[in-house]
Structure formats: structure tokens, C-alpha cells
Design an enzyme around this catalytic site. Structure first.
Site, PDB file in Angstrom:
ATOM      1  N   GLY A   1       0.800  -1.218   0.000  1.00 50.70           N
ATOM      2  CA  GLY A   1       0.000   0.000   0.000  1.00 50.70           C
ATOM      3  C   GLY A   1       0.829   1.262   0.000  1.00 50.70           C
ATOM      4  O   GLY A   1       0.371   2.317  -0.451  1.00 50.70           O
TER       5      GLY A   1
ATOM      6  N   SER B   1       3.842   2.155   8.163  1.00 55.49           N
ATOM      7  CA  SER B   1       4.202   1.766   9.526  1.00 55.49           C
ATOM      8  C   SER B   1       5.518   2.386   9.965  1.00 55.49           C
ATOM      9  O   SER B   1       5.756   2.590  11.156  1.00 55.49           O
ATOM     10  CB  SER B   1       4.321   0.242   9.623  1.00 55.49           C
ATOM     11  OG  SER B   1       5.438  -0.209   8.864  1.00 55.49           O
TER      12      SER B   1
ATOM     13  N   THR C   1       8.909  -0.955   7.447  1.00 58.13           N
ATOM     14  CA  THR C   1       9.075  -1.823   6.283  1.00 58.13           C
ATOM     15  C   THR C   1      10.565  -2.016   6.015  1.00 58.13           C
ATOM     16  O   THR C   1      11.266  -1.051   5.689  1.00 58.13           O
ATOM     17  CB  THR C   1       8.389  -1.214   5.050  1.00 58.13           C
ATOM     18  OG1 THR C   1       7.040  -0.874   5.387  1.00 58.13           O
ATOM     19  CG2 THR C   1       8.407  -2.183   3.884  1.00 58.13           C
TER      20      THR C   1
ATOM     21  N   GLU D   1      -5.649  -8.902  -0.921  1.00 53.25           N
ATOM     22  CA  GLU D   1      -5.607  -8.572   0.513  1.00 53.25           C
ATOM     23  C   GLU D   1      -6.995  -8.500   1.132  1.00 53.25           C
ATOM     24  O   GLU D   1      -7.212  -9.010   2.224  1.00 53.25           O
ATOM     25  CB  GLU D   1      -4.879  -7.239   0.734  1.00 53.25           C
ATOM     26  CG  GLU D   1      -3.369  -7.340   0.671  1.00 53.25           C
ATOM     27  CD  GLU D   1      -2.695  -6.153   1.310  1.00 53.25           C
ATOM     28  OE1 GLU D   1      -2.565  -6.110   2.548  1.00 53.25           O
ATOM     29  OE2 GLU D   1      -2.278  -5.245   0.559  1.00 53.25           O
TER      30      GLU D   1
ATOM     31  N   HIS E   1       1.329 -10.405 -27.330  1.00 50.42           N
ATOM     32  CA  HIS E   1       2.497 -11.011 -27.974  1.00 50.42           C
ATOM     33  C   HIS E   1       2.920 -12.317 -27.299  1.00 50.42           C
ATOM     34  O   HIS E   1       3.936 -12.893 -27.668  1.00 50.42           O
ATOM     35  CB  HIS E   1       3.659 -10.014 -27.980  1.00 50.42           C
ATOM     36  CG  HIS E   1       3.365  -8.795 -28.792  1.00 50.42           C
ATOM     37  ND1 HIS E   1       3.731  -8.657 -30.108  1.00 50.42           N
ATOM     38  CD2 HIS E   1       2.696  -7.657 -28.468  1.00 50.42           C
ATOM     39  CE1 HIS E   1       3.321  -7.484 -30.556  1.00 50.42           C
ATOM     40  NE2 HIS E   1       2.686  -6.855 -29.585  1.00 50.42           N
TER      41      HIS E   1
ATOM     42  N   LYS F   1       5.820 -12.166   8.127  1.00 51.82           N
ATOM     43  CA  LYS F   1       6.664 -11.190   8.831  1.00 51.82           C
ATOM     44  C   LYS F   1       7.274 -11.794  10.094  1.00 51.82           C
ATOM     45  O   LYS F   1       8.441 -11.557  10.415  1.00 51.82           O
ATOM     46  CB  LYS F   1       5.858  -9.943   9.184  1.00 51.82           C
ATOM     47  CG  LYS F   1       5.527  -9.082   7.970  1.00 51.82           C
ATOM     48  CD  LYS F   1       4.721  -7.865   8.384  1.00 51.82           C
ATOM     49  CE  LYS F   1       4.420  -6.974   7.187  1.00 51.82           C
ATOM     50  NZ  LYS F   1       3.617  -5.787   7.568  1.00 51.82           N
TER      51      LYS F   1
END
Length: 351
Positions: A56, A100, A103, A236, A252, A346
Site C-alpha cells: 500500500g 508503519s 518496512t 488482501e 504477444h 513477517k
């Protein structure tokens, strides 16, 4: 009744739909926040721009690139990695974006930018990125906490757009932003949970996508950013597998892949993101491609942008995709907010 208000409230326990309904106000506040932000005078001689972030926190960079692609005279690159391109130098402006502030890829890229001596602006709510920027005296736009990052697009995109103008890199976008917010207010009312499925385009699309993996088709350098957003939100929020592919490139190669696994492909859905300003050759390619896939997929759906300017049209498609993803989650009987698999990943990375 499918997707009625009572059913939605029961499943959407953390009330993500309210965050979508409040998105126009978020954009309005984010714009004011950025307008009030004071930039240091030393940020000059910028020859390139990188938006570094993930998830995000990166989609704002994709949107920026799509919106400014035909206007800006300097390259805009979105970086989703621990490292920076080798061409980054002291005249590169890095927007280090992490909602946050923790990251790990963004923090690594930030540290790499510091070593190179690149110009940096941070956008975050806090965390380690905030601590580093304070120690290094790097200008930082602090945005409100308490949002899942994927619902904070206004805070993660509009400050970059406004600061690009303050730095003299683009024209003032005040009118375009105001028009976009006006349109978003109109669209959120149309897609609201209390609007019946017969009158709610987002609910109608969600019912077509239910129980199907989805391929979202965009156009390179334009609806590419929107297609990425749709994929991210469907995965998500809706907890369904979704993919992104782009025209004309898929003509293609990938179009051949719709040929063999006919029994399996009937379980797939394809979404084509459309805009009246697409090149005539692209429009023809979409029509032919759609006719090929319609014979093989379980569902093929077109969605057209709305709005009088490019920014509004981009955001109109994003707004629709966001609501669709929530209604897909409701049909799957899962709360759209938690992302347990990402939380697990995580935790494993910290070991």
C-alpha cells in the site's frame, strides 16, 4: 438477500467499508496536510525521482508515475526492493514511503540513499523510519495512524504530488485534486453498502468475480497502476488469487495461454480496465482480446473510467476496485481487514 447491509456488517467486523466511504475526506485532509508542509530550501537540482516502498505504501508511486507520465520532464521510478538502482546520485529525490515506518525493504533503501547522498523526503506514521529521519535531519511528512496501509492511499499519494509541485517539478494540481474529491464523493455514495445490488455496480461485479481467480488487464503506462491496485485489493481484502497483465504486451505471448486448459479456464474471470483516451490501436486490441477470452473464461467484465481529468479517471477506477474487493470478501464470508498470511510471513522473517 446477497450483500445486504446486515450481512456486510456481520462480516466486515473492523468496518473497512467505512474507511472507503470516508476516502474523499481522507484525500481532502491529506491535500491540506501536504500544502501546510514546509520544505527545506536545499532540495534543488533534482534530475530524477524514486518512490521507494512496498504494498500500500508503493501504490501511490505507481499512481504518480501514471498521472505524470506525459507531463514531467524527469523520470519517475517506483522501487520495490532493498536496494536502489545504480544510477541514483546526489540529484535523485527519494520519497521513502512506509506507512508503519518499519518496512525493512524501505529502511534498507533509505540507508542506501543516505550513503549515496541522494535527497530524501520520508512519508510515514512513525516507526524506525521516523527515528532515522529525525536523527539524519531528513524532512518527514507525518500522516495519521490507525489505518491498514492499503486504505491510506490519500495520505500516501497526495503529499508526494503536492511536494512535486512545491519543488517546481510539476504544475499546481489544486483544481484537478478538487475535481477528483468531488467525483469520489459521488462514487462512494453509488457503491455504498446500503445501495441495493440492482443499483450498485461494485456489488454486481463482485458477484461475477465470486469463487474465481481474477486476471486484471490494464494498459502499459496508464491503467497499469490501477490494475496493480485492483490485484492488491482483491488479494488482501477479498482473499482471492489475482493477477495483473498489460496490453499491448500480453497480445504477444499471454493470449496464447487462454487456449489449452479450457475446463480450468472456465473458473477464471478477466477484468478489462477501459478509458476513452486509450489509443485507437489499443482499443482495437482490447476488443479482439476480449472476444478471444470471452469464449474461454467464466466471466469477462469491462469497467470504464469516469471523470473530466486524468487524475479523476484514475481514481474512479481505483475507487470501484476497492469497493469490489470488499464485496468479494463479504461473498467469501471473510473479514476483509486481517491479513493473517502476511502477519505469519513477517514473524517468520524475524526469526
Amino acid at each position: 438477500m446477497v450483500l445486504n447491509v446486515e450481512e456486510i456488517r456481520k462480516i466486515d467486523k473492523k468496518n473497512m467499508l467505512k474507511l472507503l466511504m470516508d476516502f474523499p475526506e481522507q484525500c481532502e485532509y491529506a491535500y491540506k496536510l501536504a500544502c501546510d508542509f514546509k520544505l527545506p530550501k536545499k532540495l534543488s537540482r533534482i534530475s530524477s525521482v524514486i518512490v521507494t516502498g512496498l504494498g500500500g505504501s508503493a501504490i501511490g508511486g505507481d499512481l504518480l508515475k501514471a498521472y505524470l507520465n506525459s507531463e514531467t520532464k524527469i523520470p519517475i521510478v517506483v522501487n520495490r526492493n532493498y536496494i536502489l538502482p545504480s544510477w541514483v546520485n546526489k540529484n535523485t529525490l527519494i520519497f521513502a514511503v512506509s506507512y508503519s515506518g518499519n518496512t525493512e525493504e524501505t529502511i534498507s533503501a533509505y540507508k542506501a540513499a543516505r550513503k549515496i547522498g541522494a535527497k530524501i523526503i520520508c512519508i510515514t506514521t512513525g516507526g524506525e523510519l521516523s527515528e532515522l529521519s529525525k536523527k539524519d535531519n531528513v524532512p518527514t511528512v507525518f500522516i495519521p495512524t490507525g489505518y491498514p496501509p492499503r486504505t491510506a492511499l490519500g495520505y500516501l499519494f497526495l503529499p508526494i504530488l503536492v511536494l512535486m509541485n512545491k519543488l517546481g517539478l510539476i504544475d499546481n494540481k489544486r483544481k484537478e485534486i478538487q475535481d477528483m474529491i468531488f467525483l469520489l464523493r459521488k462514487l462512494t455514495k453509488q457503491y455504498a453498502p446500503d445501495v441495493s445490488i440492482n443499483s450498485n455496480f461494485a456489488k454486481k461485479i463482485a458477484t461475477k468475480l465470486h469463487n474465481k481467480p481474477v486476471v486484471v488487464y490494464g494498459v502499459s503506462d496508464w491503467t497499469e497502476a490501477v490494475a496493480l491496485r485492483w490485484k492488491g485489493q482483491l488479494t488482501e481484502n477479498g482473499k482471492v488469487l489475482a493477477f495483473v497483465s498489460l496490453l499491448p504486451e500480453m497480445n504477444h505471448n499471454e493470449v496464447v495461454g487462454w487456449d489449452i486448459l479450457k475446463d480450468k479456464l472456465k473458473n477464471f474471470a478477466a477484468i478489462f480496465l477501459r478509458d476513452d483516451s486509450d489509443l485507437s490501436r489499443i482499443k482495437k486490441r482490447i476488443e479482439i482480446t476480449k472476444s478471444i477470452i470471452t469464449k474461454r473464461a467464466g466471466c469477462v467484465q469491462e469497467v470504464y473510467s469516469s471523470g473530466g481529468n486524468l487524475l479523476s479517471r484514475l481514481m474512479s477506477l481505483i475507487c470501484l476496485g476497492d469497493f469490489v474487493s470488499i464485496y468479494v470478501a463479504i461473498l467469501n464470508k471473510v473479514d476483509p481487514t486481517p491479513v493473517a498470511v502476511i502477519d505469519y510471513l513477517k514473524k517468520q522473517l524475524k526469526k
